[in-house]
Design a protein around this motif. Structure first.
Motif, PDB file in Angstrom:
ATOM      1  N   LEU A  28       0.813  -1.115  -0.003  1.00 16.46           N
ATOM      2  CA  LEU A  28      -0.105  -0.158  -0.071  1.00 16.46           C
ATOM      3  C   LEU A  28       0.698   1.151   0.075  1.00 16.46           C
ATOM      4  O   LEU A  28       0.502   2.140  -0.584  1.00 16.46           O
ATOM      5  CB  LEU A  28      -0.830   0.022   1.339  1.00 16.46           C
ATOM      6  CG  LEU A  28      -1.845   0.915   1.502  1.00 16.46           C
ATOM      7  CD1 LEU A  28      -3.018   0.692   0.378  1.00 16.46           C
ATOM      8  CD2 LEU A  28      -2.684   0.985   2.505  1.00 16.46           C
ATOM      9  N   HIS A  85      -3.333  -0.070  -5.508  1.00 12.34           N
ATOM     10  CA  HIS A  85      -4.051  -0.194  -4.397  1.00 12.34           C
ATOM     11  C   HIS A  85      -4.131   0.793  -3.574  1.00 12.34           C
ATOM     12  O   HIS A  85      -3.044   1.440  -3.068  1.00 12.34           O
ATOM     13  CB  HIS A  85      -3.320  -1.374  -3.277  1.00 12.34           C
ATOM     14  CG  HIS A  85      -2.828  -2.608  -4.323  1.00 12.34           C
ATOM     15  ND1 HIS A  85      -3.771  -3.323  -5.028  1.00 12.34           N
ATOM     16  CD2 HIS A  85      -1.686  -3.349  -4.491  1.00 12.34           C
ATOM     17  CE1 HIS A  85      -3.033  -4.226  -5.659  1.00 12.34           C
ATOM     18  NE2 HIS A  85      -1.688  -4.014  -5.416  1.00 12.34           N
ATOM     19  N   GLY A  86      -5.167   1.465  -3.271  1.00 13.65           N
ATOM     20  CA  GLY A  86      -5.212   2.630  -2.681  1.00 13.65           C
ATOM     21  C   GLY A  86      -6.497   3.011  -1.547  1.00 13.65           C
ATOM     22  O   GLY A  86      -6.799   1.864  -1.019  1.00 13.65           O
ATOM     23  N   GLY A  87      -6.896   4.109  -1.248  1.00 17.15           N
ATOM     24  CA  GLY A  87      -8.059   4.288  -0.819  1.00 17.15           C
ATOM     25  C   GLY A  87      -9.194   3.450  -0.899  1.00 17.15           C
ATOM     26  O   GLY A  87     -10.075   3.347   0.172  1.00 17.15           O
ATOM     27  N   VAL A 114      -8.639  -0.011   1.044  1.00 12.47           N
ATOM     28  CA  VAL A 114      -8.304   0.433   2.330  1.00 12.47           C
ATOM     29  C   VAL A 114      -9.929   0.865   3.154  1.00 12.47           C
ATOM     30  O   VAL A 114     -10.134   0.183   4.094  1.00 12.47           O
ATOM     31  CB  VAL A 114      -7.608   1.791   2.517  1.00 12.47           C
ATOM     32  CG1 VAL A 114      -7.636   2.131   3.990  1.00 12.47           C
ATOM     33  CG2 VAL A 114      -5.943   1.354   2.448  1.00 12.47           C
ATOM     34  N   SER A 115     -10.616   1.469   2.355  1.00 12.33           N
ATOM     35  CA  SER A 115     -11.996   1.394   2.769  1.00 12.33           C
ATOM     36  C   SER A 115     -12.761   0.185   2.892  1.00 12.33           C
ATOM     37  O   SER A 115     -13.520  -0.023   4.013  1.00 12.33           O
ATOM     38  CB  SER A 115     -12.605   2.567   1.866  1.00 12.33           C
ATOM     39  OG  SER A 115     -12.216   3.674   1.594  1.00 12.33           O
ATOM     40  N   LEU A 167     -11.308  -2.613   3.523  1.00 10.08           N
ATOM     41  CA  LEU A 167     -10.799  -3.238   4.613  1.00 10.08           C
ATOM     42  C   LEU A 167     -11.327  -2.803   5.664  1.00 10.08           C
ATOM     43  O   LEU A 167     -11.586  -3.410   6.872  1.00 10.08           O
ATOM     44  CB  LEU A 167      -9.259  -3.314   4.523  1.00 10.08           C
ATOM     45  CG  LEU A 167      -8.474  -3.877   5.748  1.00 10.08           C
ATOM     46  CD1 LEU A 167      -8.600  -5.226   5.874  1.00 10.08           C
ATOM     47  CD2 LEU A 167      -6.661  -3.501   5.589  1.00 10.08           C
ATOM     48  N   ALA A 168     -11.315  -1.297   5.929  1.00 11.68           N
ATOM     49  CA  ALA A 168     -12.046  -0.849   7.334  1.00 11.68           C
ATOM     50  C   ALA A 168     -13.323  -1.386   7.386  1.00 11.68           C
ATOM     51  O   ALA A 168     -13.478  -1.747   8.616  1.00 11.68           O
ATOM     52  CB  ALA A 168     -11.891   0.709   7.018  1.00 11.68           C
ATOM     53  N   SER A 207     -14.309  -4.239   6.704  1.00 12.16           N
ATOM     54  CA  SER A 207     -14.166  -5.917   6.911  1.00 12.16           C
ATOM     55  C   SER A 207     -13.619  -5.833   8.377  1.00 12.16           C
ATOM     56  O   SER A 207     -14.187  -6.859   8.943  1.00 12.16           O
ATOM     57  CB  SER A 207     -13.031  -6.193   6.171  1.00 12.16           C
ATOM     58  OG  SER A 207     -13.091  -6.134   4.670  1.00 12.16           O
ATOM     59  N   GLY A 230     -14.976   3.473   6.360  1.00 17.05           N
ATOM     60  CA  GLY A 230     -14.984   2.813   5.306  1.00 17.05           C
ATOM     61  C   GLY A 230     -16.243   3.346   4.305  1.00 17.05           C
ATOM     62  O   GLY A 230     -15.682   3.591   3.358  1.00 17.05           O
ATOM     63  N   GLY A 260     -14.835   6.687   3.177  1.00 17.94           N
ATOM     64  CA  GLY A 260     -13.777   6.621   2.318  1.00 17.94           C
ATOM     65  C   GLY A 260     -14.255   6.293   0.936  1.00 17.94           C
ATOM     66  O   GLY A 260     -14.002   6.685  -0.063  1.00 17.94           O
ATOM     67  N   LEU A 320      -8.494 -11.302   9.801  1.00 12.82           N
ATOM     68  CA  LEU A 320     -10.000 -10.889   9.868  1.00 12.82           C
ATOM     69  C   LEU A 320     -10.895 -12.140  10.537  1.00 12.82           C
ATOM     70  O   LEU A 320     -11.521 -11.845  11.353  1.00 12.82           O
ATOM     71  CB  LEU A 320     -10.690 -10.740   8.584  1.00 12.82           C
ATOM     72  CG  LEU A 320     -10.290  -9.246   7.814  1.00 12.82           C
ATOM     73  CD1 LEU A 320     -10.803  -9.127   6.367  1.00 12.82           C
ATOM     74  CD2 LEU A 320     -10.812  -7.927   8.614  1.00 12.82           C
ATOM     75  N   ALA A 357       0.407   4.288   5.722  1.00  9.35           N
ATOM     76  CA  ALA A 357       0.895   3.620   4.650  1.00  9.35           C
ATOM     77  C   ALA A 357       0.232   4.439   3.216  1.00  9.35           C
ATOM     78  O   ALA A 357       1.102   4.863   2.350  1.00  9.35           O
ATOM     79  CB  ALA A 357       0.348   2.302   4.502  1.00  9.35           C
ATOM     80  N   LEU A 358      -0.844   5.065   3.345  1.00 10.09           N
ATOM     81  CA  LEU A 358      -1.550   5.640   2.121  1.00 10.09           C
ATOM     82  C   LEU A 358      -0.793   7.134   2.076  1.00 10.09           C
ATOM     83  O   LEU A 358      -0.480   7.693   1.045  1.00 10.09           O
ATOM     84  CB  LEU A 358      -2.917   5.937   2.469  1.00 10.09           C
ATOM     85  CG  LEU A 358      -4.054   4.958   2.107  1.00 10.09           C
ATOM     86  CD1 LEU A 358      -5.425   5.111   2.546  1.00 10.09           C
ATOM     87  CD2 LEU A 358      -3.849   4.483   0.594  1.00 10.09           C
ATOM     88  N   MET A 401       2.225   6.427   0.420  1.00 11.03           N
ATOM     89  CA  MET A 401       1.939   6.088  -1.238  1.00 11.03           C
ATOM     90  C   MET A 401       1.587   7.732  -1.728  1.00 11.03           C
ATOM     91  O   MET A 401       2.289   7.796  -2.979  1.00 11.03           O
ATOM     92  CB  MET A 401       0.584   5.399  -1.402  1.00 11.03           C
ATOM     93  CG  MET A 401       0.407   5.158  -2.651  1.00 11.03           C
ATOM     94  SD  MET A 401      -1.012   4.287  -3.052  1.00 11.03           S
ATOM     95  CE  MET A 401      -2.331   5.841  -3.006  1.00 11.03           C
ATOM     96  N   ASP A 403      -7.250   9.267  -1.834  1.00  8.58           N
ATOM     97  CA  ASP A 403      -6.165   8.567  -1.168  1.00  8.58           C
ATOM     98  C   ASP A 403      -5.973   9.215   0.193  1.00  8.58           C
ATOM     99  O   ASP A 403      -5.768   8.813   1.342  1.00  8.58           O
ATOM    100  CB  ASP A 403      -5.045   8.174  -1.929  1.00  8.58           C
ATOM    101  CG  ASP A 403      -5.565   7.176  -2.981  1.00  8.58           C
ATOM    102  OD1 ASP A 403      -6.125   6.089  -3.039  1.00  8.58           O
ATOM    103  OD2 ASP A 403      -4.872   7.567  -4.158  1.00  8.58           O
ATOM    104  N   VAL A 414      -8.816   9.260   2.340  1.00  5.41           N
ATOM    105  CA  VAL A 414      -9.059   8.002   3.171  1.00  5.41           C
ATOM    106  C   VAL A 414      -7.817   8.067   4.474  1.00  5.41           C
ATOM    107  O   VAL A 414      -7.918   7.419   5.536  1.00  5.41           O
ATOM    108  CB  VAL A 414      -8.965   6.627   2.375  1.00  5.41           C
ATOM    109  CG1 VAL A 414      -8.920   5.257   3.073  1.00  5.41           C
ATOM    110  CG2 VAL A 414      -9.966   6.931   1.172  1.00  5.41           C
ATOM    111  N   LEU A 469      -9.008   9.815   7.221  1.00  2.37           N
ATOM    112  CA  LEU A 469     -10.118   9.087   7.636  1.00  2.37           C
ATOM    113  C   LEU A 469      -9.620   7.845   8.710  1.00  2.37           C
ATOM    114  O   LEU A 469     -10.113   7.584   9.750  1.00  2.37           O
ATOM    115  CB  LEU A 469     -11.118   8.242   6.759  1.00  2.37           C
ATOM    116  CG  LEU A 469     -12.152   9.414   5.971  1.00  2.37           C
ATOM    117  CD1 LEU A 469     -12.723   8.766   4.657  1.00  2.37           C
ATOM    118  CD2 LEU A 469     -13.277   9.726   7.053  1.00  2.37           C
ATOM    119  N   MET A 470      -8.654   7.127   8.117  1.00  2.00           N
ATOM    120  CA  MET A 470      -8.199   6.079   8.922  1.00  2.00           C
ATOM    121  C   MET A 470      -7.278   6.595  10.007  1.00  2.00           C
ATOM    122  O   MET A 470      -7.557   5.929  11.289  1.00  2.00           O
ATOM    123  CB  MET A 470      -7.053   5.050   8.110  1.00  2.00           C
ATOM    124  CG  MET A 470      -7.885   4.451   6.924  1.00  2.00           C
ATOM    125  SD  MET A 470      -9.050   3.286   7.488  1.00  2.00           S
ATOM    126  CE  MET A 470     -10.181   3.810   6.381  1.00  2.00           C
TER     127      MET A 470
END
Lengths: 208, 208
Positions: free
Chosen positions: A14, A21-23, A26-27, A29-30, A32, A157, A160, B11, B36-37, B40, B146, B149, B152-153
């Motif tokens: 990331l 692979h970006g926001g 990640v959204s 995954l958040a 999840s 999530g 995002g 998960l 990480a974002l 990036m 990104d 996000v 947000l994270m």
């Protein structure tokens, strides 16, 4: 597949200069993580004497939460696939008028797919947040901070995904599509946000 | 180690009925994803002609962001260790008065450690959010979602850690410790939230 990487490798991938692979991923995954915590709190509630009265309802929540978790996880990888489709449309030749018009059409079509993935994520976040609302009230009260973090992850999530939806819509030409999807996105955003505030208000009130 | 599991297994482990991995680890993971974002977006800015003027500043941001990402990742596993320490203190014998008083002291000590991990996470989220503020203004504007996000994270990670800190403080007996840490937590929470709103306001204004 991003989801088969270790957490460490996922984070490294990331942070790299690959924009695929970006926001968006990640959204998903958040979301999840939010669903996984919801399932955990359900499992820490089921079978406890103190919560015998709500057992059957919490079992239903768990079933739905696990279904949503599977959907969220699928979107982690779907989002990357949709992004790659957009990028390959941008890479089409644009030397002749015919090529230019084909390329524009392909980009627009790929953008639609890339918009529908985060929009679906938002919709599912709305459903998952309703489940968190139930467990914040009926689930194991020793797990209130986990329930709160579940709500935080689903909210992040959803927000995002909303950023991704709105950014895509801002460059799309099918105005009927743009207006319809923007209205749907804003409605979901408001509903999720209302439920989120409700849950956090309840939890904050209990932990001071 | 949670971080050596695949995303899928992480998960599944989280969703299980084991309470050891919960909101604390998830908050640290959310912050890791935010860092990480951020890295990036820095890497997608550095080397681009259009951003030549800000290159050296963005390089500094990247260095700090990668340092914070390593710290966040360490907290994912630290949080579980701290939780296990609390649980083993609760498991100490309580048959005699001496055992009871030793057990209470051990629980309180373990709770302090378990409170300092998320408090450190909050502090680092504050630093990381400052970096996002810089790249929202100076970083690659094609990566605005990104960047959003990432914010947000980090916000969700900080708020999740705050829930853990406040819940722990609510059952602790060292009132000087409780008051000091509660003040620190609330100050960080407010600062992170202000920076977050500032970033999101900017990004939302650009994507409509």
């Amino acid at each position: 597949m991003l989801t088969s990487l270790s957490v460490t490798d996922f984070l490294d991938e990331l942070a790299s200069n690959s924009p695929a692979h970006g926001g968006g991923s990640v959204s998903a995954l958040a979301a999840s993580l939010g669903a996984a915590l919801t399932s955990m709190v359900c499992r820490l509630t089921i079978g406890k004497k103190k919560y015998a009265d709500v057992q059957s309802e919490v079992e239903k929540v768990l079933k739905q939460s696990e279904e949503l978790r599977a959907q969220f996880k699928a979107i982690i990888d779907e989002d990357t696939a949709a992004y790659n489709k957009v990028m390959s449309a941008y890479g089409l030749p644009k030397d002749t008028e015919e090529q230019k018009s084909k390329r524009t059409a392909e980009i627009q079509e790929a953008m639609k797919t890339a918009t529908l993935a985060p929009l679906k994520l938002m919709e599912f976040c709305g459903k998952a947040m309703k489940l968190v609302k139930i467990i914040a009230e009926q689930g194991n009260q020793n797990s209130l901070s986990d329930t709160g973090v579940a709500a935080l992850m689903l909210h992040a999530g959803c927000e995002g995904a909303a950023l991704n939806v709105l950014i895509n819509l801002s460059v799309m030409q099918d105005y009927a599509f743009v207006e319809t999807k923007r209205t749907i996105a804003n409605t979901i955003r408001k509903n999720v946000s209302d439920d989120f505030q409700h849950i956090l208000y309840r939890i904050n009130g209990k932990i001071y």
